[in-house]
Design an enzyme around this catalytic site. Sequence first.
Site, short mmCIF file in Angstrom:
data_model
loop_
_atom_site.label_atom_id
_atom_site.label_comp_id
_atom_site.label_asym_id
_atom_site.label_seq_id
_atom_site.Cartn_x
_atom_site.Cartn_y
_atom_site.Cartn_z
N SER A 13 -23.03 27.58 48.12
CA SER A 13 -21.70 27.64 48.71
C SER A 13 -21.59 26.78 49.96
O SER A 13 -22.57 26.60 50.69
CB SER A 13 -21.41 29.09 49.10
OG SER A 13 -20.20 29.17 49.81
N LYS B 230 -26.84 32.79 50.31
CA LYS B 230 -26.87 31.59 49.46
C LYS B 230 -27.86 30.55 50.01
O LYS B 230 -28.53 29.85 49.25
CB LYS B 230 -25.46 31.00 49.36
CG LYS B 230 -24.52 31.87 48.53
CD LYS B 230 -24.96 31.85 47.07
CE LYS B 230 -24.20 32.82 46.21
NZ LYS B 230 -24.62 32.81 44.81
N TYR C 240 -22.73 36.35 53.56
CA TYR C 240 -22.65 35.72 52.24
C TYR C 240 -23.30 34.33 52.27
O TYR C 240 -24.15 34.00 51.43
CB TYR C 240 -21.18 35.61 51.80
CG TYR C 240 -21.00 34.71 50.61
CD1 TYR C 240 -21.53 35.06 49.37
CD2 TYR C 240 -20.32 33.49 50.72
CE1 TYR C 240 -21.39 34.22 48.28
CE2 TYR C 240 -20.18 32.65 49.63
CZ TYR C 240 -20.72 33.02 48.41
OH TYR C 240 -20.59 32.19 47.34
#
Length: 324
Positions: free
Chosen positions: A116, A144, A140
């Site tokens: 991402s 990643k 998040y």
Amino acid sequence: MKVLITGGAGYIGSHCNRYFNEQGIDTVVLDDLSDGHREAVQWGRFVEGDFADRELIKQIIAEEGIEAVVHFAAFASVPDSVARPQRYYDNNVTKMLALLDTLVTNGVKYFVFSSSAATFGEPRYTPMDEQHPQEPINPYGMTKLIGEKILLDYEKAYGLHSCSFRYFNASGAANDGKIGEAHNPECHLLPLIIRAALHGEPVLQVFGNDYDTRDGSCVRDYVHVNDLAAAHFLGLRYIQEHNVSEQFNLGSNTGFTVLEMIEAFERISGHKVPYEIAPRREGDPAVLVAANAKAKKLLGWQLTQSSLENIVKDALNWEMNKKY
Ligand code: UFG
């Protein structure tokens, strides 16, 4: 060749699954349907289950002769990750390790990973190329980034060749409206713009107008989900041909502010968007725009569907006629 697609009932995964099948690649979609939709898997075989279930993965690899895995299954909401980081570390890191170990022990050599733009954090410069420092500002993005780092070590130690794609803002839907974006709850900008425009409520909240940008709202790089799907096909082919691991930024080199997106939607669709200015949302960098030269050069990736007109048209068509 047969490919296992984890999370293939989700938004980007379902478009990728369709694209692979249209290119003549057989797929098995594995999804626990926690966020995905059974109706989105209209191509290939579907298996309901958990990607960290070692016995199940082993069985699918053996039965189907799986040569590569495209791994979409993950939790992917920035605001939710800020509120509930434990879920993200568990699902996106711990469970991914279980999957990778099962693949390595069962002879799978190729892995395509949904990373991402959230791995970058605040921009030091824009557009961001692959050399840009990765300093995530939300859990998040951190999960990643850890996934990317694990894959670099797995390449060296176990010869697992991988391709990590840092998506910028996936948007749009299938041109024929068969599949599209359906998160629950929905937190993404374009679906919420469309819902505010079509139903008048909830009124769109613009999260922050005091960022250091053209008009104070956040800048993002919106890329059509079908263009992302095509990159997965090219990326897998690349790592198979070269037996390497690579990372690519997938975006359009162009950013739009939240207010520009509202204006563009109103111009393209003819619908008015009711909105109000709200406080900043925690975990949001001011600007995320991709430099995509590496993907173009090494993969021959082309953006064919990522004009705002096309993205808005497909997203609106999906929202007005969606099946799930
Ligand atoms: N936004 C609003 N109001 C809303 C929803 C969003 O103003 O109701 C703003 C956000 O603050 C942000 C922009 O619109 O500035 C885009 O927000 P999205 O939630 O649509 O997308 P994000 O940029 O937060 O996140 C997306 C993916 C993530 C990924 C990230 C990295 O959902 O998985 O892009 O680019 F990590």
